[in-house]
Design a protein around this motif. Structure first.
Motif, PDB file in Angstrom:
ATOM      1  N   ARG A 191       9.467 -13.171 -10.450  1.00  0.00           N
ATOM      2  CA  ARG A 191       8.146 -13.765 -10.658  1.00  0.00           C
ATOM      3  C   ARG A 191       7.035 -12.725 -10.725  1.00  0.00           C
ATOM      4  NH1 ARG A 191       6.423 -16.598  -5.495  1.00  0.00           N
ATOM      5  NH2 ARG A 191       5.946 -14.416  -5.019  1.00  0.00           N
ATOM      6  N   ASP A 192       7.129 -11.682  -9.900  1.00  0.00           N
ATOM      7  CA  ASP A 192       6.014 -10.754  -9.749  1.00  0.00           C
ATOM      8  C   ASP A 192       6.202  -9.448 -10.507  1.00  0.00           C
ATOM      9  OD1 ASP A 192       4.814 -12.566  -8.003  1.00  0.00           O
ATOM     10  OD2 ASP A 192       5.860 -11.751  -6.268  1.00  0.00           O
ATOM     11  N   ARG A 193       7.257  -9.325 -11.302  1.00  0.00           N
ATOM     12  CA  ARG A 193       7.450  -8.095 -12.068  1.00  0.00           C
ATOM     13  C   ARG A 193       6.282  -7.903 -13.040  1.00  0.00           C
ATOM     14  NH1 ARG A 193      12.351  -5.564 -12.962  1.00  0.00           N
ATOM     15  NH2 ARG A 193      13.429  -7.509 -12.408  1.00  0.00           N
ATOM     16  N   GLY A 194       5.673  -6.728 -13.018  1.00  0.00           N
ATOM     17  CA  GLY A 194       4.536  -6.428 -13.883  1.00  0.00           C
ATOM     18  C   GLY A 194       3.194  -6.789 -13.282  1.00  0.00           C
ATOM     19  N   GLN A 195       3.180  -7.487 -12.127  1.00  0.00           N
ATOM     20  CA  GLN A 195       1.920  -7.850 -11.487  1.00  0.00           C
ATOM     21  C   GLN A 195       1.346  -6.664 -10.707  1.00  0.00           C
ATOM     22  OE1 GLN A 195       0.334 -10.872 -11.730  1.00  0.00           O
ATOM     23  NE2 GLN A 195       1.917 -11.490 -13.193  1.00  0.00           N
ATOM     24  N   PHE A 196       0.021  -6.625 -10.608  1.00  0.00           N
ATOM     25  CA  PHE A 196      -0.635  -5.609  -9.792  1.00  0.00           C
ATOM     26  C   PHE A 196      -0.485  -5.991  -8.322  1.00  0.00           C
ATOM     27  CE2 PHE A 196      -2.721  -5.181 -13.896  1.00  0.00           C
ATOM     28  CZ  PHE A 196      -2.769  -3.800 -14.061  1.00  0.00           C
ATOM     29  N   ILE A 197       0.049  -5.093  -7.539  1.00  0.00           N
ATOM     30  CA  ILE A 197       0.321  -5.427  -6.145  1.00  0.00           C
ATOM     31  C   ILE A 197      -0.970  -5.666  -5.367  1.00  0.00           C
ATOM     32  CG2 ILE A 197       0.347  -3.052  -5.266  1.00  0.00           C
ATOM     33  CD1 ILE A 197       2.755  -3.959  -3.522  1.00  0.00           C
ATOM     34  N   ARG A 198      -2.063  -5.050  -5.785  1.00  0.00           N
ATOM     35  CA  ARG A 198      -3.318  -5.255  -5.071  1.00  0.00           C
ATOM     36  C   ARG A 198      -3.845  -6.681  -5.262  1.00  0.00           C
ATOM     37  NH1 ARG A 198      -6.799  -1.617  -5.259  1.00  0.00           N
ATOM     38  NH2 ARG A 198      -5.409   0.080  -5.903  1.00  0.00           N
ATOM     39  N   TYR A 199      -3.382  -7.373  -6.302  1.00  0.00           N
ATOM     40  CA  TYR A 199      -3.778  -8.769  -6.480  1.00  0.00           C
ATOM     41  C   TYR A 199      -2.929  -9.717  -5.632  1.00  0.00           C
ATOM     42  CZ  TYR A 199      -6.344  -7.056 -10.568  1.00  0.00           C
ATOM     43  OH  TYR A 199      -7.195  -6.377 -11.408  1.00  0.00           O
ATOM     44  N   LEU A 200      -1.752  -9.245  -5.219  1.00  0.00           N
ATOM     45  CA  LEU A 200      -0.850 -10.081  -4.421  1.00  0.00           C
ATOM     46  C   LEU A 200      -1.037  -9.841  -2.923  1.00  0.00           C
ATOM     47  CD1 LEU A 200       2.379  -9.663  -6.588  1.00  0.00           C
ATOM     48  CD2 LEU A 200       0.689 -11.509  -6.675  1.00  0.00           C
ATOM     49  N   LEU A 201      -1.324  -8.599  -2.548  1.00  0.00           N
ATOM     50  CA  LEU A 201      -1.588  -8.252  -1.149  1.00  0.00           C
ATOM     51  C   LEU A 201      -3.035  -7.791  -1.062  1.00  0.00           C
ATOM     52  CD1 LEU A 201       1.696  -6.254  -0.346  1.00  0.00           C
ATOM     53  CD2 LEU A 201       1.234  -8.684   0.044  1.00  0.00           C
ATOM     54  N   ARG A 202      -3.901  -8.669  -0.608  1.00  0.00           N
ATOM     55  CA  ARG A 202      -5.342  -8.421  -0.698  1.00  0.00           C
ATOM     56  C   ARG A 202      -5.968  -7.958   0.615  1.00  0.00           C
ATOM     57  NH1 ARG A 202      -7.685 -11.028  -5.201  1.00  0.00           N
ATOM     58  NH2 ARG A 202      -6.176 -12.170  -6.469  1.00  0.00           N
ATOM     59  N   GLN A 203      -5.176  -7.700   1.653  1.00  0.00           N
ATOM     60  CA  GLN A 203      -5.757  -7.259   2.919  1.00  0.00           C
ATOM     61  C   GLN A 203      -6.497  -5.944   2.716  1.00  0.00           C
ATOM     62  OE1 GLN A 203      -2.696  -8.216   2.436  1.00  0.00           O
ATOM     63  NE2 GLN A 203      -1.972  -9.623   4.030  1.00  0.00           N
ATOM     64  N   ALA A 204      -7.680  -5.860   3.315  1.00  0.00           N
ATOM     65  CA  ALA A 204      -8.546  -4.694   3.105  1.00  0.00           C
ATOM     66  C   ALA A 204      -7.873  -3.406   3.569  1.00  0.00           C
ATOM     67  CB  ALA A 204      -9.874  -4.889   3.837  1.00  0.00           C
ATOM     68  N   HIS A 205      -7.200  -3.447   4.731  1.00  0.00           N
ATOM     69  CA  HIS A 205      -6.572  -2.224   5.243  1.00  0.00           C
ATOM     70  C   HIS A 205      -5.420  -1.784   4.342  1.00  0.00           C
ATOM     71  CE1 HIS A 205      -4.730  -5.761   7.195  1.00  0.00           C
ATOM     72  NE2 HIS A 205      -3.598  -5.127   7.007  1.00  0.00           N
ATOM     73  N   PHE A 206      -4.748  -2.733   3.692  1.00  0.00           N
ATOM     74  CA  PHE A 206      -3.668  -2.348   2.778  1.00  0.00           C
ATOM     75  C   PHE A 206      -4.237  -1.722   1.510  1.00  0.00           C
ATOM     76  CE2 PHE A 206      -1.063  -3.427  -0.951  1.00  0.00           C
ATOM     77  CZ  PHE A 206       0.077  -2.696  -0.640  1.00  0.00           C
ATOM     78  N   LEU A 207      -5.314  -2.273   0.983  1.00  0.00           N
ATOM     79  CA  LEU A 207      -5.927  -1.713  -0.224  1.00  0.00           C
ATOM     80  C   LEU A 207      -6.446  -0.303   0.036  1.00  0.00           C
ATOM     81  CD1 LEU A 207      -7.850  -4.855  -1.563  1.00  0.00           C
ATOM     82  CD2 LEU A 207      -5.592  -3.992  -2.237  1.00  0.00           C
ATOM     83  N   GLU A 208      -7.016  -0.078   1.217  1.00  0.00           N
ATOM     84  CA  GLU A 208      -7.468   1.270   1.561  1.00  0.00           C
ATOM     85  C   GLU A 208      -6.276   2.226   1.646  1.00  0.00           C
ATOM     86  OE1 GLU A 208      -9.588   0.916   5.182  1.00  0.00           O
ATOM     87  OE2 GLU A 208     -11.270  -0.239   4.324  1.00  0.00           O
ATOM     88  N   PHE A 209      -5.197   1.748   2.236  1.00  0.00           N
ATOM     89  CA  PHE A 209      -3.981   2.561   2.349  1.00  0.00           C
ATOM     90  C   PHE A 209      -3.416   2.884   0.971  1.00  0.00           C
ATOM     91  CE2 PHE A 209       0.733   2.287   2.529  1.00  0.00           C
ATOM     92  CZ  PHE A 209       0.975   3.458   3.228  1.00  0.00           C
ATOM     93  N   LEU A 210      -3.429   1.907   0.050  1.00  0.00           N
ATOM     94  CA  LEU A 210      -2.901   2.105  -1.292  1.00  0.00           C
ATOM     95  C   LEU A 210      -3.761   3.086  -2.079  1.00  0.00           C
ATOM     96  CD1 LEU A 210      -0.629   1.070  -3.185  1.00  0.00           C
ATOM     97  CD2 LEU A 210      -2.246  -0.657  -4.010  1.00  0.00           C
ATOM     98  N   ASP A 211      -5.079   2.948  -1.982  1.00  0.00           N
ATOM     99  CA  ASP A 211      -5.980   3.827  -2.722  1.00  0.00           C
ATOM    100  C   ASP A 211      -5.957   5.257  -2.187  1.00  0.00           C
ATOM    101  OD1 ASP A 211      -6.754   1.735  -4.343  1.00  0.00           O
ATOM    102  OD2 ASP A 211      -8.452   1.166  -3.070  1.00  0.00           O
TER     103      ASP A 211
END
Length: 449
Positions: free
Chosen positions: A136-156
């Protein structure tokens, strides 16, 4: 050199024939012969190229062409190369399947991200921890699926030496450790590991250290205070000196008991501490524990009763079983008021061996019973210290019984008393025989641990 000798020899033969025709029939005949040979060579070459083209378009469906001469060598070498590539492709396919099976079996969540942080692939564990689905999620942006602020900071941040500890978006009771690992060209592997149990063990460790520090602080403070008093005082009355030394001795013994219990727990929890397989004579042990209860009671402050309704023995560690049952007996003496009754019993019940200690003490409220085997847990802390308890006795009992496949049951009524029973399974009983005497046993018990 091996390639050239055949075409050159054929060419030499054709030229020789042409020269012979030139000499015998004239130049026109020789030229006509050469043109015919050239046309035949071209047609043969076109036909072989056609066969080669058909084979290369469908190498798995079309049979490899057969030919003589140079074209035969070409077809043979191409077929050999094709077989080698087929074997290599098969090996790569098998390796890829093994990797995929292994990745699917890995308990950690694994997500492959491309350079734009889109999901290329993820294993089944990622669904459990992060709610991701590979199809289902192949090709999706993970930041749109996992929106927690601390995770986005970790990813960036893309700091591959850093780990992010966070709660699972699906289950707040699960603690995850996330890590990014670079690989390939601009790809990243996101690994999610369940560290819930590690966090729990770490919390237990911190609580344990805090509890030990708290338990040692009071007796150390008492001993230190009296030592300072004795050091500063030039003269003290003999009665005060005796009282100070008695209190210091009492607190020193309390610390010694605490350290002994800690060492016992450490030994029981050690992986190197194997369980002995001895024959434990429970009736004789019960008599020894009854005598010990009389001694602890100190001059008959309690009425101690012994009821042995079975001659069954146990298979296990005599030292550990004596320690566990002795803790139950000493607790009963410690928390039963003067003039109370303490009953030790050993009997068979439902094909199990039951060693019970019943007292007429103050009892324990129902909400405390499930936590009694926790380390340092006390219903009344001040009373426990007054009676000399370390808060580790029932924890030791639980560990010993667990090692023997047994269990601890507790029945207690506030104001009336308690029954603590060690219930041993049939597999631990030896030489059991029926007895004519049956000891009454509480019908309703609450299992602990």
């Amino acid at each position: 050199m091996g390639f050239w000798w055949r075409p050159l020899s054929v060419l030499a033969g054709v030229l020789l024939v042409a020269l012979m025709l030139w000499a015998g029939s004239g130049a026109v005949t020789a030229l006509t012969f050469l043109v015919g040979i050239q046309a035949a060579v071209m047609l043969r070459r076109l036909w072989q190229e056609y066969r080669l083209s058909r084979w290369l378009e469908s190498p798995d469906e079309v049979t490899p062409p057969e030919a003589m001469g140079t074209w035969g060598d070409i077809f043979y070498r191409l077929e050999k190369l094709q077989r080698r590539q087929r074997d290599s492709r098969s090996e790569l396919t098998n390796a890829l399947e093994q990797f995929e099976h292994a990745a699917q079996a890995v308990p950690d969540g694994m997500v492959i991200l491309n350079g734009n942080d889109q999901i290329d692939w993820c294993n089944p564990a990622s669904r459990k921890y992060m709610g991701l689905d590979c199809e289902r999620d192949r090709g999706q942006f993970i930041r749109y699926l996992l929106r927690q602020a601390h995770f986005l900071e970790f990813l960036d941040a893309a700091d591959y030496s850093r780990r992010l500890v966070c709660k699972s978006p699906l289950n707040r009771e699960i603690t995850l450790s996330l890590q990014l690992v670079p690989f390939g060209e601009a790809k990243k592997l996101l690994v999610a590991r369940d560290i819930t149990e590690l966090e729990r063990v770490d919390a237990v460790r911190r609580d344990f250290i805090a509890n030990v520090s708290h338990e040692l602080r009071t007796p150390l403070t008492v001993v230190g205070g009296f030592v300072e008093t004795l050091a500063d005082a030039t003269t003290l009355p003999a009665a005060d000196t005796r009282r100070y030394f008695a209190l210091m001795l009492d607190n020193t013994r309390r610390m010694q008991h605490l350290l002994d219990d800690l060492l016992t727990l450490s030994r029981l929890e050690s992986a190197d501490h194997s369980l002995k397989d001895e024959s434990v004579n429970v009736p004789e042990l019960a008599q020894a524990l009854a005598a010990e209860a009389e001694s602890l009671s100190g001059g008959g402050r309690h009425r101690v009763h012994l009821e042995v309704a079975s001659d069954a023995k146990l298979r296990g560690s005599l030292q550990e079983i004596r320690s566990a049952l002795g803790n139950l007996v000493s607790n009963a003496v410690r928390y039963t008021p003067d003039g109370g009754d303490i009953t030790l019993s050993w009997q068979m019940k439902d094909n199990e061996g039951v060693f019970a200690v019943t007292d007429t003490g103050e009892g324990v409220a129902a909400e405390h019973i499930p936590r009694l085997t926790e380390r340092f847990y006390r219903v009344d802390r001040s009373r426990s210290r007054e009676t000399g308890g370390t808060g580790l006795g029932l924890a030791i009992v639980k560990h010993v019984l667990t090692r023997h496949g047994a269990r601890l049951t507790i029945q207690s009524t506030p104001g009336k008393g308690s029954t603590f029973a060690a219930v041993f399974p049939k597999s631990r009983l030896i030489e059991a025989s029926p007895s004519a005497t049956v000891i009454p046993f509480p019908a309703q018990v609450q299992a602990v641990g």
